[in-house]
Structure formats: structure tokens, C-alpha cells
Write an enzyme that holds these catalytic residues in place. Sequence first.
Site, mmCIF file in Angstrom:
data_model
loop_
_atom_site.group_PDB
_atom_site.id
_atom_site.type_symbol
_atom_site.label_atom_id
_atom_site.label_comp_id
_atom_site.label_asym_id
_atom_site.label_seq_id
_atom_site.Cartn_x
_atom_site.Cartn_y
_atom_site.Cartn_z
ATOM 1 N N ASP A 290 0.736 -1.169 0.094
ATOM 2 C CA ASP A 290 0.158 -0.229 -0.184
ATOM 3 C C ASP A 290 0.804 1.251 -0.054
ATOM 4 O OD1 ASP A 290 -2.161 1.746 0.043
ATOM 5 O OD2 ASP A 290 -3.260 0.683 1.498
ATOM 6 N N TRP A 291 0.228 2.241 -0.252
ATOM 7 C CA TRP A 291 1.090 3.768 -0.254
ATOM 8 C C TRP A 291 1.962 3.955 0.888
ATOM 9 C CZ3 TRP A 291 -0.236 7.866 -3.633
ATOM 10 C CH2 TRP A 291 0.666 9.138 -3.393
#
Length: 750
Positions: A290-291
Site C-alpha cells: 500500500d502507499w
Amino acid sequence: MRYRPNFTVITLFCLLFFSLTSTAKDPDIDRKVNELLGKMTLQEKVGQMNQYNGFWDATGPAPTDGDAKLKYDHLRAGLVGSVLNVRGYEHVRELQQVAVEETRLGIPLIFALDVIHGHKTLFPVPLAEAASWDLEAIETSARIAAIESSAQGINWTFAPMVDISEDARWGRVVEGAGEDPYLGSQVAIARVNGFQGDDLAANDTIAACAKHFAAYGFPLAGRDYNRADISRDTLYNTVFPPFEAALNAGARTVMNSFNTVNGIPATASTFLMRDILKGRWAFDGVVVSDWGSVSELVAHGFAEDLEHAAELAANAGSDMDMEGYAYVKHLENLVKEGKVSEALVDDAVRRILTLKFELGLFDNPYGYSDKAREEKLLGHKKHLAAARDVAKRSIVLLKNEGELLPIKKSQKNIAVIGPLASDKNSVLGTWRAAVDDNTAVSLIEGMTQYNKHFIYQEGVKFNLGEETFASPIVVNETDRTGMAEAVALAAESDIVVMMLGEHGFQSGEGRSRTHIDFPGLQQELLEAVHAKNKNIILVVASGRPLDLSWADQHVPAILQAWQLGSESGNALAEVLFGHYNPSGKLPVSFPRSLGQVPFTYRQLNTGRPGPKDNVFWSHYNDEKNSPLYPFGHGLSYTGFEYSKLRIDSSDKSSIRVSVKLKNVGKRKGEEVAQLYIRDRVASTVRPLKELKGFQKVELAAGKSKTLKFTLSEKELGFYNADGQFLLENGEFEVMVGGSSDTLLSEVFTY
Ligand code: NOJ
């Protein structure tokens, strides 16, 4: 008792070996990938594992300083494998041109975007779509999202989110399919099929991404990004099934999650990625972080620094680092130092290149950026019609006392009140992709098509200040301007339609709440209107279950309207005026009060079930155990009756269940018939009810139909804490009905 291990150490070895040398289903792609891999330097391999957020308006001059320059230089050096948040014919084309024409090997980029509930045409938020229980409609929604986004150069969506959640406080409940793993799995399959279609290489299909692996929907106390302390029972039986279903449907990518799972951050969890995902399930696609979740391993207190974070994440099986800078800065050195093996890097790169071949990017890197297609397809009329269709199917009629609904088209003297009734923005929901703000059809706009005898008063302002994805909504708590006028209007009207609820930007990422009521002055407005006129039809907009206890006690008719996207007002008007007979059913339980949360209908009996006439049973002293509106609940303007539940268990591999469903009302309607089971005695205690089948059926007034379901080992068995799949002999209860709380029941012995 029968025991069925569904994988062995030997197969695990074979799978690992296989996945380290080959990922594609197509031998030709395999060959091409291996050939290309053979030409790549270690640095170029690491580059493929790096994903950047869009950094440059590619139609303008090249960046000359800062982060944008660094990313631009990396792109030209072949150090970027994928970009997210860049869309549009020209922008995509320009960036792709740099990758293809200016880098040594000319490997095309993959363009990713959060296309979560539509692109230019916004469909209902995912939780709402799940409430339709209409898999065909859900697949269509994803299909159209793929058609529109691919026309803007996108080839990878970060969807579907398949996180099961039982916690209404958690803001991201809105992005999933609710609390149930069976429904969640079916919805996941429909979405993957819609995005990916039959041919991933076609220029109107995009790669799907099952996220967030894993247990992101179980954050402690409902606070986003918080730890998940979760049993293996819940992991195997609740969290994993929708992921496995999405992968079996062919989802080519998986995103891992921000949270820790029992103390280990998911992004660096060998258990999750090596043992389960790439081991047991033999997943051969791409795992993206994820980011910044690789770099966040430092903040978690799991990695000492960014380099250590890269080592842990890569070894655990995160193939691509989203905007974390960890791989691009450190992975090459880590391989040289022997801390990460080059074979693992090769495995990750093989997965990424395979996906690029499967998407057809090597054959035609510009296939997705086509100006004519972009102009033709965005916000197409047919797409709006489909969005309206899904939206009306997603609306749930929670209550209809005295049959206030549907409203007659000839009805005079209607008051419409509430800040959300004229709102064209909030109902677009949380993920906006390419839509323009303030472009939804509002409730009052929709209503005018059927009835013009209404007057609108806002009542109170919902929020103050700007409405954006990245900034918190500042709710109006003090300004009562307009309240007196709305109350006066209600006093002189025959019926009142009130639209209240949450703003679309109050659910979603980073939007957890400790109060699940109507924000701001809306409850006060509701009570003031109610004091003057009790004929209220309440339309509730929300991205999560709200606490509707007061409304349920006082208001005769309630529609759950979620956030329905571009066609919100049109869909709502169709239901309000009976043009469409509501057919949605809740994919999440609505609690009586926040104290019951987290809540699921999949309760265990406990050692002290009740009710009892003393205090020593499992209950609350100040609240019922049951929810306000149960999972699967949803009314219609007609009525349905279930009878003749029969079970044929002569063939143990396929237990046959039949039930008669009759439309006993006066108009055509659709019903979602739900089948639940209970394994009465098991070596791991099973829930009192578990959904294992459903059918959405349309019946004309007075008509009936015999519905048939089958139960195989897959539905009857469960996983124990070691992850072994068991199907044990004994009694099973089978329950069928129109909601998890109103069911016919029969027992058979397995
Ligand atoms: C963070 C979110 O958790 C994830 O769902 C999303 O896909 C990425 N940001 C990219 O926008």
C-alpha cells in the site's frame, strides 16, 4: 470426524519452485519474460519493482528540481515499473513514451488508479452495491468502470477491496461488501470479472487488485490503520475467503495492508505472503504494497531504517513498492550484500513483466490511450443508465409503517427537508476517479420528474468550508439558520421527505468515527420536524451503518440510500414514487447502539445463551443483543412468503435444498432468498448462522417459484486454527428466508 488437509508440504515446495521459474499461464509469455529478464541489469530489475505517484503534468516541460526531477530521472533510467494517479490520453501517452522510447530496454509502464466505484460515471459506493445482492449488476458496474478508465490510459485498478469488516466505526466499511465472507466472496468474483473481462489484453479491460491483505477491516476500536489482533479462526474463515475467491476468479494483483496482524506488519509478513498467498494459494500475480507501507515499517517499530524495511518487505513477498522509495534506494545493495536473494527479485520482476505482457502492453504500449475512445466513452449515456439501474437496486427499505411509501405521483403538499436533499456532491461518494465534483443528480432534481408538488427547505447547513478527498469535513454544529423555516414548512405539509446522513467524505480512508449518528445539527432538525409532522419518510445517506434507533422509534418510513453516485436522485425518486420496487438487503447489520459494535450476525452461541431470568447469561444490561436491522434485512412494496423447505441429503457431495417462494402482495417485486447453515457440533465452535447461498428472484404478484440450492463440502466445511479444512460428521441446520432473522429451518445429518 473426517480430516482433509488441502495442501501438503510437498505441493507447497512444488508451487514455490514453479513460481520462482514461471508465472504466466501462457508458455509464450513465459518465454518472453525469461528472455527479457536475462537482458536486465539488477538495477533495471529493481526499477520494475518501483511504483511512483504521478509527479509531472507530462504535457508540460520536464521537471527541473525536487522530487519530481528525481522521479523523472528515475523514469528515464528505467527505474520505474508503474505509475499511479496519472490518467488521460495525453498524460499517459507522454509518460509511456519516455519509458518505451528513452529507456534502454523500453519496458512499458503500468498505469494504476483507484477506480473503486466507477470512473467518470460514478456508481454507488461498494457497500451500497453489495446491498443490491445483484451480482450481474455489480459486474456491469465494474465492467463500465474498466471501459471508461481504460479509455483514459488506465490498465490497473486498485479494486476490489475485499476486506470483511464488522466495525461500523471504521471508515473503510464503505469500500467493501460488508460483514459476510460468503457474500463478500461472490461480490469479489463479480467485480474481478467485470474489471478483467475475458481477455486482459483487450484495451478495455484492466487488471484487478484484491486488497488489503490482510485483516485491514479488523482495526482495534475501529480506528483506521490500527493493529489487528485476530484469531486464526477469523483469519481463515472470515478474512481469507474473499481473497481466495478473487484470486480463483483470476485477479492478477493483490495489495497488502498498512496494519499489523498479530504484531507483524502485513507488508512484511512472510506468513501472509509466502505461506498463504504465494504458497498455499499458489498466487502467481503481483503483490503491491500500500502507499508507503514499506517505509512505514520503520514507524511501526519493525524495521530500523528504510534499508531494513526494504529487506523485510522484499523477503516477505511484497513485489512492488508503492511510493515508498525503499526498493529503488536500497534493494540493489541489499542483493549485493546477500540480504535479499536475486532469485527473489527475479521472481517479483517475473510477476510484474508477466502482467505487462498479459495486459498487452509490450505489443501495444499505447493501446489504452486512445483519444477517440476517451472522448466517446467518458460519461456515456448508456453508462449513466447502468449507474441508475445499479443505484436503484442498492437502496434498502428499512421500514415502511402505515405504507407511507410509495408516494403517489398525485400526492400534493410535500415538504422536502435536509441539507443532503439538494446535494450534488456528497452522494458521489468517497473515491472520485475522473468525475467532476457537484455532478450527481440530487434528490430534489430526481423527484421533479415524478411530482412537482413539493417545496424544499435545506433546514440546516451540513458543513462549513471545502469538501475534498484529503481534508476533513468541518461539520456545522452551531449555525441554525433555516431550521425554523423548515419546521414551519413541515407543519403545513401533508408528508415530509427528509434526507439526512453522512457526507460522502465522512467515510473512506482515514475517516473512522466514534459516533455513528447524524453529524451536526441534523438530529435536532429531525426531532424538531417530527414534533410538527410525524409523516416523515427518512432517506438516509451513509457509507456505513448508522445508529438509527431514534428514527426507528419515531419515523414511519426509512430508506437506506448510502451514497449512490452520479444517478443518486433519479434512483431514489424511482423508489420513492414506486416506479421501482425496492429490492436491496443489508450487507451489514445496523446496530441499536455503538456499544454493540463490532457486530456480526455470525454470532457464537456462547456457553451462556439466553434469555434467562437472572443476570448470568451473555447479554447487555442496557441493550438487546439483536441488531436494529439485521444482516439481510430489506423490505419491499410487496410481500414474500417462504414455505416447504425440503432437504435431500442422499448425495453427500451435493446436499439439495428446495424452498417455495411466493409473492403474496399486490405488485411485482424482487426478493433475495438467503440460505444459512449451522454446523451444530464441531471441533471449532461454529456460528449460529452462516450465509452459504442466495438468489435474487423476480416474481409477479401472486406468483410462486420453487428455489433450489445445493450445498457442497466447500460450504459445509470450515478451517481450524492450523488452516486445515475440515468437514465433520453430525447434524447441520439449514435455514432459508428473506433476512438473517426470519428463517425457516430444517436439519439433516451429514
Ligand atoms: C491507500 C489506500 O489504502 C489504498 O486502498 C489505495 O489503493 C492507495 N492508497 C492508492 O491510492
